[in-house]
Design an enzyme around this catalytic site. Structure first.
Site, mmCIF file in Angstrom:
data_model
loop_
_atom_site.group_PDB
_atom_site.id
_atom_site.type_symbol
_atom_site.label_atom_id
_atom_site.label_comp_id
_atom_site.label_asym_id
_atom_site.label_seq_id
_atom_site.Cartn_x
_atom_site.Cartn_y
_atom_site.Cartn_z
ATOM 1 C CG HIS A 222 23.642 54.943 36.076
ATOM 2 N ND1 HIS A 222 24.310 54.621 37.232
ATOM 3 C CD2 HIS A 222 22.337 55.062 36.412
ATOM 4 C CE1 HIS A 222 23.441 54.529 38.235
ATOM 5 N NE2 HIS A 222 22.243 54.803 37.754
ATOM 6 C CD GLU B 184 27.603 53.907 36.027
ATOM 7 O OE1 GLU B 184 27.723 55.085 35.630
ATOM 8 O OE2 GLU B 184 26.857 53.588 36.978
ATOM 9 N N GLY C 194 22.925 54.005 43.881
ATOM 10 C CA GLY C 194 22.428 53.045 44.848
ATOM 11 C C GLY C 194 20.919 53.106 44.911
ATOM 12 C CB CYS D 202 22.809 57.675 40.261
ATOM 13 S SG CYS D 202 21.067 57.311 40.340
ATOM 14 C CE1 TYR D 203 21.016 57.404 48.563
ATOM 15 C CE2 TYR D 203 23.334 56.907 48.884
ATOM 16 C CZ TYR D 203 22.075 57.173 49.410
ATOM 17 O OH TYR D 203 21.904 57.218 50.776
ATOM 18 N N GLY E 219 40.693 25.195 33.160
ATOM 19 C CA GLY E 219 40.078 26.488 32.849
ATOM 20 C C GLY E 219 41.106 27.604 32.926
ATOM 21 C CB ILE E 220 41.148 30.994 31.407
ATOM 22 C CG1 ILE E 220 42.207 32.067 31.229
ATOM 23 C CG2 ILE E 220 39.871 31.577 31.951
ATOM 24 C CD1 ILE E 220 41.852 33.120 30.218
ATOM 25 C CG ASP E 221 39.277 32.019 36.211
ATOM 26 O OD1 ASP E 221 39.541 32.675 35.187
ATOM 27 O OD2 ASP E 221 38.140 31.965 36.713
ATOM 28 C CB SER E 222 42.970 26.866 37.947
ATOM 29 O OG SER E 222 42.607 26.088 36.831
ATOM 30 C CB THR E 223 45.448 27.802 33.057
ATOM 31 O OG1 THR E 223 44.623 26.655 32.968
ATOM 32 C CG2 THR E 223 46.651 27.624 32.169
ATOM 33 C CE LYS F 156 36.565 33.645 32.851
ATOM 34 N NZ LYS F 156 36.735 32.565 33.831
#
Ligand code: XMP
Length: 516
Positions: free
Chosen positions: A172, A174, A56, A83-84, A229-233, A372
């Site tokens: 980090h 990650e 942070g 880190c923080y 789009g992919i999300d709503s599909t 995503k």
């Protein structure tokens, strides 16, 4: 999804917090980010298998610096501070911090100075190139902790107390450029916390279908706006599997979609997934409202407003609707929560408007836990083809913001033809999957050309093809010149009304991806 192992990430505001969650999930373990005001009691109720304290921007000594709820260390599960998060641990457990005048930001060579389960499968002799980003540092470790790693400028770059099961890294792990970072995260999850990786997309699909069935109950209907789009599909297909034709999908054809898009998407969804789908032909309505409009924000406003009107009117024809399904993703959820506190209203999804207030619908957001790339994995698991899984983002206002200036039928036809060539050539050359977005833009000017024996005075098409990871920043894609040449000559030869093609070589920022 309560039976799954779960890692709770306490977010102290680092720009990399989402990356921690992604790394954990990539390792096959479900993770959730919670803002740092979450209490140990609340975390305990989530039944986590491990806790990670993020980095942070604050200094532990600052007056309003986020604090560590010491109860997090009493949950009986391993804790990793980054880190923080490491500085909070050091400060609260009796170590000493030193503030530095300058931030250390960028690569550093990390040496593992002690044996530690965090370093299993790494060669102790190796020095690892890692990514540092901190102001303060730990000067001395708390009692019963040992220093497990150092860099040239930082004696305490990592510390651990194996009997308390607390580990901490100043850098980090990650971040992609941190060598060995994924191995350390995996060691923390599997060797230290003993978690079994059980986060799979097929498990997710089963759980979500069951959840939706329970939420919706044995009667009542759900509406869902489809955009292609992919999300709503994916939302629609999941809900269709859960409640069948009690899910009513509405696809508003606003006249601003690409060539054959509405027909292709709707027939595919009906045939392959037996979706209960209504396509509302609102082309004339949208296009007449847009007549003569040139200002991009005005276009967006009109399209947004008309969409809600059309969608609402269609939904109002369905009886006994209790829920509205949306494709909200996890980054939207975290964004809203982290900045506004946990009770903040979640951002509603692009393009799906509100329904009349008297309908009082509850939201169903089956993807609100997914990133995503995970939505793509779900789509693959559901058997969707590449054309859906890897489809480039397409803006809600559609071609309206890719026609600069006034939208007319003629100009829509020109853009559709040119855009189809761009899509086809990107796909045929294998570049479609490599770039973030690629499309054609129709400019509001004509230029002189020569075709055959005659002088022409025709339109200009701009190609906008960009690389990006999240659309926040982008750069123009370095396509091979042969491919650009092919796209250009095909457009000029095949699209009547175009005699010039230009390539947009601006980055975002300062430009944007779309032209309007
Ligand atoms: P910009 O142009 O802001 O675009 O760099 C970033 C991403 O957002 C998409 N975009 C939109 N999507 N409604 C949408 O649903 C919009 O009004 C809109 N404007 C831009 C754009 O395609 C890119 O992926």
């Amino acid at each position: 999804m309560d039976a799954l192992s779960k890692v709770i990430i306490v977010d102290y505001g680092s720009q990399f917090t989402q990356l921690i969650a992604r790394r954990v999930r990539e390792a096959g373990v479900y993770s959730e980010i919670h803002p740092c005001i979450v209490t140990a009691e609340e975390v305990k109720a989530m039944n986590p298998s491990a806790v990670i304290l993020s980095g942070g921007p604050s200094s532990v000594g600052d007056e309003d610096a986020p604090a560590l709820d010491m109860g997090l260390l009493e949950l009986g599960v391993p804790v990793l501070g980054i880190c923080y998060g490491m500085q909070l641990l050091a400060h609260n457990l009796g170590g000493e911090l030193a503030s530095s005048e300058t931030r250390e930001y960028g690569p550093a060579d990390f040496n593992m100075t002690a044996d530690c389960p965090l370093f299993a499968d790494l060669n102790r002799e190796d020095s690892l190139r890692v990514w540092m980003s901190h102001g303060d540092k730990v000067k001395s470790v708390p009692p019963s902790f040992e220093i497990i790693g150092s860099t040239e400028t930082l004696e305490v770059a990592a510390m651990a107390c194996v009997e308390k099961n607390i580990y901490a890294l100043q850098y980090h792990p990650e971040v992609h450029h941190s060598e060995g970072g994924d191995i350390m995260i995996n060691n923390f999850l599997f060797k230290i916390a003993g978690i079994k990786p059980d986060w799979t997309m097929s498990g997710f699909i089963d759980a979500v279908i069951k959840d939706c069935q329970e939420t919706v109950g044995p009667e009542g209907n759900v509406v869902c706006g489809l955009s292609g789009g992919i999300d709503s599909t994916v939302v629609a297909v999941l809900l269709n599997q859960a409640i069948g034709h009690r899910l009513h999908c509405i696809f508003v054809d606003n006249g601003l979609m690409r060539q054959n898009e509405v027909e292709e998407v709707s027939s595919y969804l009906r045939e392959h997934f037996d979706l209960n789908l209504t396509v509302v032909d609102a082309r004339d309505r949208f296009l007449s409202k847009l007549e003569g409009v040139e200002d991009p924000e005005e276009k967006r406003k009109i399209i947004g407003y008309e969409f809600i009107e059309v969608f609402d009117a269609e939904a109002a024809r369905i009886e006994n609707v209790k829920f509205l399904a949306q494709g909200t993703l996890y980054p939207d959820v975290i964004e809203s929560i982290s900045h506004k506190g946990p009770s903040a209203v979640i951002k509603s999804h692009h393009n799906v408007g509100g329904l009349p207030e008297d309908m009082e619908l509850e939201l169903i957001e089956p993807l609100r836990e997914l990133f995503k790339d995970e939505v793509r994995k779900v789509a693959i698991e559901l058997g969707m083809p590449d054309s859906v899984v890897w489809r480039h983002p397409f803006p809600g206002p559609g071609l309206a913001i890719r026609i600069i200036g006034e939208i007319t039928d003629e100009r829509l036809t020109i853009l559709r033809k040119a855009d189809k060539i761009v899509q086809n050539e990107l796909t045929a050359s294998g570049w479609y999957r490599k770039v973030w977005q690629g499309f054609a833009v129709l400019l509001p000017l004509k230029t002189v050309g020569v075709m055959g024996d005659g002088r022409t005075y025709e339109n200009v098409i701009a190609l906008r093809i960009v690389d990006s990871v999240d659309a926040m920043t982008a750069d123009w894609a370095r396509l091979p010149s042969e491919l650009l040449e092919k796209i250009s000559s095909r457009i000029i030869n095949e699209v009547v009304g175009v005699n010039r093609v230009v390539y947009d070589i601006s980055s975002k920022p300062p430009s944007t991806i779309e032209w309007e």
